[in-house]
Motif scaffolding. Structure first.
Motif, PDB file in Angstrom:
ATOM      1  N   LEU A 104       9.611  54.261 130.679  1.00 42.47           N
ATOM      2  CA  LEU A 104      10.055  55.501 131.298  1.00 42.47           C
ATOM      3  C   LEU A 104       8.881  56.464 131.427  1.00 42.47           C
ATOM      4  O   LEU A 104       8.014  56.500 130.548  1.00 42.47           O
ATOM      5  CB  LEU A 104      11.136  56.163 130.430  1.00 42.47           C
ATOM      6  N   PRO A 105       8.846  57.271 132.493  1.00 46.01           N
ATOM      7  CA  PRO A 105       7.799  58.297 132.592  1.00 46.01           C
ATOM      8  C   PRO A 105       8.109  59.449 131.646  1.00 46.01           C
ATOM      9  O   PRO A 105       9.272  59.837 131.486  1.00 46.01           O
ATOM     10  CB  PRO A 105       7.890  58.745 134.056  1.00 46.01           C
ATOM     11  N   THR A 106       7.108  59.977 130.977  1.00 45.25           N
ATOM     12  CA  THR A 106       7.287  61.130 130.096  1.00 45.25           C
ATOM     13  C   THR A 106       6.195  62.157 130.373  1.00 45.25           C
ATOM     14  O   THR A 106       5.263  61.911 131.143  1.00 45.25           O
ATOM     15  CB  THR A 106       7.215  60.723 128.616  1.00 45.25           C
ATOM     16  N   LYS A 107       6.284  63.273 129.711  1.00 43.19           N
ATOM     17  CA  LYS A 107       5.310  64.350 129.898  1.00 43.19           C
ATOM     18  C   LYS A 107       3.916  63.922 129.461  1.00 43.19           C
ATOM     19  O   LYS A 107       2.908  64.418 129.964  1.00 43.19           O
ATOM     20  CB  LYS A 107       5.752  65.582 129.110  1.00 43.19           C
ATOM     21  N   THR A 108       3.866  62.979 128.526  1.00 39.67           N
ATOM     22  CA  THR A 108       2.575  62.565 127.971  1.00 39.67           C
ATOM     23  C   THR A 108       2.124  61.174 128.408  1.00 39.67           C
ATOM     24  O   THR A 108       1.069  60.709 127.987  1.00 39.67           O
ATOM     25  CB  THR A 108       2.636  62.600 126.428  1.00 39.67           C
ATOM     26  N   GLY A 109       2.915  60.499 129.212  1.00 38.66           N
ATOM     27  CA  GLY A 109       2.538  59.148 129.648  1.00 38.66           C
ATOM     28  C   GLY A 109       3.750  58.303 129.966  1.00 38.66           C
ATOM     29  O   GLY A 109       4.548  58.633 130.839  1.00 38.66           O
ATOM     30  N   ARG A 110       3.923  57.216 129.223  1.00 38.95           N
ATOM     31  CA  ARG A 110       5.092  56.358 129.418  1.00 38.95           C
ATOM     32  C   ARG A 110       5.640  55.946 128.061  1.00 38.95           C
ATOM     33  O   ARG A 110       4.911  55.896 127.061  1.00 38.95           O
ATOM     34  CB  ARG A 110       4.759  55.124 130.259  1.00 38.95           C
ATOM     35  N   CYS A 111       6.927  55.626 128.054  1.00 38.05           N
ATOM     36  CA  CYS A 111       7.637  55.255 126.833  1.00 38.05           C
ATOM     37  C   CYS A 111       8.302  53.901 127.042  1.00 38.05           C
ATOM     38  O   CYS A 111       9.023  53.706 128.020  1.00 38.05           O
ATOM     39  CB  CYS A 111       8.688  56.317 126.504  1.00 38.05           C
ATOM     40  N   ALA A 112       8.061  52.951 126.143  1.00 40.67           N
ATOM     41  CA  ALA A 112       8.746  51.660 126.198  1.00 40.67           C
ATOM     42  C   ALA A 112      10.212  51.857 125.821  1.00 40.67           C
ATOM     43  O   ALA A 112      10.517  52.577 124.870  1.00 40.67           O
ATOM     44  CB  ALA A 112       8.082  50.675 125.249  1.00 40.67           C
ATOM     45  N   PRO A 151      17.828  62.511 124.898  1.00 41.98           N
ATOM     46  CA  PRO A 151      17.095  62.240 126.140  1.00 41.98           C
ATOM     47  C   PRO A 151      15.987  63.243 126.435  1.00 41.98           C
ATOM     48  O   PRO A 151      14.909  62.864 126.905  1.00 41.98           O
ATOM     49  CB  PRO A 151      18.199  62.288 127.200  1.00 41.98           C
ATOM     50  N   LYS A 152      16.226  64.520 126.132  1.00 41.38           N
ATOM     51  CA  LYS A 152      15.203  65.529 126.409  1.00 41.38           C
ATOM     52  C   LYS A 152      13.932  65.270 125.599  1.00 41.38           C
ATOM     53  O   LYS A 152      12.813  65.546 126.067  1.00 41.38           O
ATOM     54  CB  LYS A 152      15.740  66.930 126.119  1.00 41.38           C
ATOM     55  N   ASP A 153      14.091  64.739 124.385  1.00 39.28           N
ATOM     56  CA  ASP A 153      12.927  64.437 123.546  1.00 39.28           C
ATOM     57  C   ASP A 153      12.110  63.291 124.129  1.00 39.28           C
ATOM     58  O   ASP A 153      10.876  63.272 124.025  1.00 39.28           O
ATOM     59  CB  ASP A 153      13.369  64.058 122.134  1.00 39.28           C
ATOM     60  N   VAL A 154      12.816  62.346 124.743  1.00 44.49           N
ATOM     61  CA  VAL A 154      12.139  61.188 125.341  1.00 44.49           C
ATOM     62  C   VAL A 154      11.232  61.648 126.468  1.00 44.49           C
ATOM     63  O   VAL A 154      10.038  61.329 126.513  1.00 44.49           O
ATOM     64  CB  VAL A 154      13.162  60.162 125.867  1.00 44.49           C
ATOM     65  N   TYR A 155      11.790  62.441 127.390  1.00 44.08           N
ATOM     66  CA  TYR A 155      11.006  62.879 128.540  1.00 44.08           C
ATOM     67  C   TYR A 155       9.944  63.910 128.159  1.00 44.08           C
ATOM     68  O   TYR A 155       8.976  64.093 128.888  1.00 44.08           O
ATOM     69  CB  TYR A 155      11.935  63.411 129.627  1.00 44.08           C
ATOM     70  N   ALA A 156      10.122  64.545 127.007  1.00 43.97           N
ATOM     71  CA  ALA A 156       9.100  65.469 126.509  1.00 43.97           C
ATOM     72  C   ALA A 156       7.923  64.728 125.890  1.00 43.97           C
ATOM     73  O   ALA A 156       6.904  65.336 125.569  1.00 43.97           O
ATOM     74  CB  ALA A 156       9.709  66.424 125.485  1.00 43.97           C
ATOM     75  N   GLY A 157       8.065  63.415 125.725  1.00 48.82           N
ATOM     76  CA  GLY A 157       6.972  62.612 125.192  1.00 48.82           C
ATOM     77  C   GLY A 157       6.893  62.586 123.683  1.00 48.82           C
ATOM     78  O   GLY A 157       5.829  62.315 123.112  1.00 48.82           O
ATOM     79  N   LYS A 158       8.009  62.811 123.002  1.00 48.81           N
ATOM     80  CA  LYS A 158       7.992  62.856 121.539  1.00 48.81           C
ATOM     81  C   LYS A 158       7.988  61.477 120.891  1.00 48.81           C
ATOM     82  O   LYS A 158       7.727  61.353 119.700  1.00 48.81           O
ATOM     83  CB  LYS A 158       9.187  63.668 121.034  1.00 48.81           C
ATOM     84  N   LEU A 208      19.310  54.424 131.640  1.00 50.13           N
ATOM     85  CA  LEU A 208      18.323  54.063 132.658  1.00 50.13           C
ATOM     86  C   LEU A 208      18.851  54.343 134.058  1.00 50.13           C
ATOM     87  O   LEU A 208      18.165  54.956 134.891  1.00 50.13           O
ATOM     88  CB  LEU A 208      17.948  52.594 132.515  1.00 50.13           C
ATOM     89  N   LYS A 209      20.083  53.899 134.341  1.00 52.47           N
ATOM     90  CA  LYS A 209      20.647  54.092 135.676  1.00 52.47           C
ATOM     91  C   LYS A 209      20.875  55.571 135.988  1.00 52.47           C
ATOM     92  O   LYS A 209      20.688  56.011 137.132  1.00 52.47           O
ATOM     93  CB  LYS A 209      21.955  53.308 135.804  1.00 52.47           C
ATOM     94  N   THR A 210      21.274  56.333 134.971  1.00 51.62           N
ATOM     95  CA  THR A 210      21.455  57.772 135.163  1.00 51.62           C
ATOM     96  C   THR A 210      20.126  58.444 135.479  1.00 51.62           C
ATOM     97  O   THR A 210      20.028  59.276 136.387  1.00 51.62           O
ATOM     98  CB  THR A 210      22.076  58.417 133.911  1.00 51.62           C
ATOM     99  N   SER A 211      19.092  58.078 134.735  1.00 54.15           N
ATOM    100  CA  SER A 211      17.762  58.650 134.958  1.00 54.15           C
ATOM    101  C   SER A 211      17.272  58.342 136.369  1.00 54.15           C
ATOM    102  O   SER A 211      16.738  59.227 137.070  1.00 54.15           O
ATOM    103  CB  SER A 211      16.768  58.100 133.932  1.00 54.15           C
ATOM    104  N   GLU A 212      17.446  57.091 136.805  1.00 54.76           N
ATOM    105  CA  GLU A 212      17.011  56.704 138.148  1.00 54.76           C
ATOM    106  C   GLU A 212      17.814  57.444 139.211  1.00 54.76           C
ATOM    107  O   GLU A 212      17.251  57.891 140.229  1.00 54.76           O
ATOM    108  CB  GLU A 212      17.159  55.196 138.323  1.00 54.76           C
ATOM    109  N   ALA A 213      19.117  57.605 138.977  1.00 49.78           N
ATOM    110  CA  ALA A 213      19.967  58.291 139.947  1.00 49.78           C
ATOM    111  C   ALA A 213      19.592  59.765 140.055  1.00 49.78           C
ATOM    112  O   ALA A 213      19.547  60.329 141.163  1.00 49.78           O
ATOM    113  CB  ALA A 213      21.433  58.146 139.552  1.00 49.78           C
TER     114      ALA A 213
END
Length: 332
Positions: free
Chosen positions: A129-137, A210-217, A232-237
């Motif tokens: 997933l894309p995050t503020k600091t890079g990507r997250c597996a 979810p907010k922590d994930v996209y914040a790159g924590k 995943l599907k919600t994020s893509e949508a």
């Protein structure tokens, strides 16, 4: 060594696969083996391959269709394109297998062909997933709708190895998807998995929203396949909705169109970051072979990125590192 591409996988096969094979051989200078209905594939790829690139066709008479019951179809059609392609990898004729076909069919064929890695109960689909600091597996994104707490511990171990080998993160921070950050949050599965992961050697950051994930924590996000697939599907949508809405607003007037020309350089990387095709495929972690599964709607660009991901995982010996990590975990 070659990469196998399932020529009968995508919703509009085989055209995206054939274009991807041409582009991938140009880009990576590596043989691509197209597996599928030879009478259909061979004339097309022969006409397209003007530069006589190293592309080989291996015949597979059957396909596990998207609307079929995966396990039943795969059993009834043992010479399906997935089974034939994976066997080439198992025989040592290729390094990895890539498909945009039926996920259930790919999972069944992978377990049948490669078997599970010793110490792994359930393979898991892993993407980033894309995050503020890079990507997250992120795993599991759909292979296991029902999970036990120990499955999530295994996912955390495999995700850590993936983040290290593919994302280049030395000591990945692992988070457990939950409805709150506190240790006691989540359903029974999350609460029990939290205890197991906390007691392991994993660099565990605890529960994350979810907010922590996209914040790159965190660098690795762990969830059961049901929750993970919805996330995943919600994020893509949401990503598609935002980009579509922006496009409509930008084209609503001449003034906005002119303004867009000034900020266009800022939107290009944003669109690229949010595009699932940039990742290309999810790796099926937990089987004793390199298997990558993309979206049914994958185009040639997505499939080339899937091949790129497969090469990266193989070049970094992900499977060997994973086996060593599982052995250490079980001994500990």
């Amino acid at each position: 060594m070659s990469i196998v591409l399932d020529a009968m996988g995508s919703d509009t096969h085989p055209d995206p696969e054939l274009l991807a094979a041409i582009k991938a051989t140009h880009r990576f200078q590596e043989e691509i083996i197209l597996v599928g209905n030879e009478p259909v594939i061979l004339p097309k790829i022969t006409a397209m391959n003007k530069d006589e690139l190293p592309i080989r066709v291996v015949h597979a008479p059957y396909v596990v269709e998207m609307d079929e019951k995966a396990v039943e179809s795969a059993r009834q059609k043992p010479e399906n394109s997935m089974a034939v392609g994976m066997q080439l990898v198992a025989n040592g004729e290729a390094r990895a297998f890539v498909t945009a076909g039926n996920t259930g069919g790919a999972l069944f064929n992978a377990i049948t062909t490669f078997r599970r890695i010793k110490g792994i109960s359930r393979p898991a689909l892993t993407t980033t997933l894309p995050t503020k600091t890079g990507r997250c597996a992120f795993l599991d994104t759909g292979a296991n709708a029902d999970c036990r707490p120990d499955f999530l511990l295994e996912f955390a171990t495999m995700g850590s190895v993936y983040a290290k080998c593919v994302l280049g993160i030395e000591n990945p921070r692992v988070g457990l998807l939950s409805n709150g950050e506190e240790d006691g949050k989540g359903n029974e599965l999350v609460r029990q998995a939290h205890k197991l992961i906390r007691a392991s050697r994993i660099n565990f950051s605890g529960n994350v929203e979810p907010k922590d994930v996209y914040a790159g924590k965190v660098d690795v996000l762990v969830a059961d396949g049901f929750s993970g697939n919805i996330f995943l599907k919600t994020s893509e949508a949401v990503g598609k909705f935002i980009l579509s809405n922006l496009r409509e607003q930008i084209t609503a007037s001449i003034t906005r169109k002119l303004g867009y020309l000034l900020v266009k350089p800022a939107f290009t990387p944003l669109r690229k970051m949010m595009d699932p095709a940039e990742v290309g495929a999810a790796m099926l972690l937990g089987v004793n072979g390199y298997v990558f599964i993309g979206h049914g709607g994958s185009d040639d660009a997505a499939l080339v990125n899937a091949i790129k991901l497969a090469r990266l995982a193989v070049d970094n010996n992900l499977l060997d590192v994973l086996k060593e990590s599982i052995l250490e975990h079980n001994q500990g």
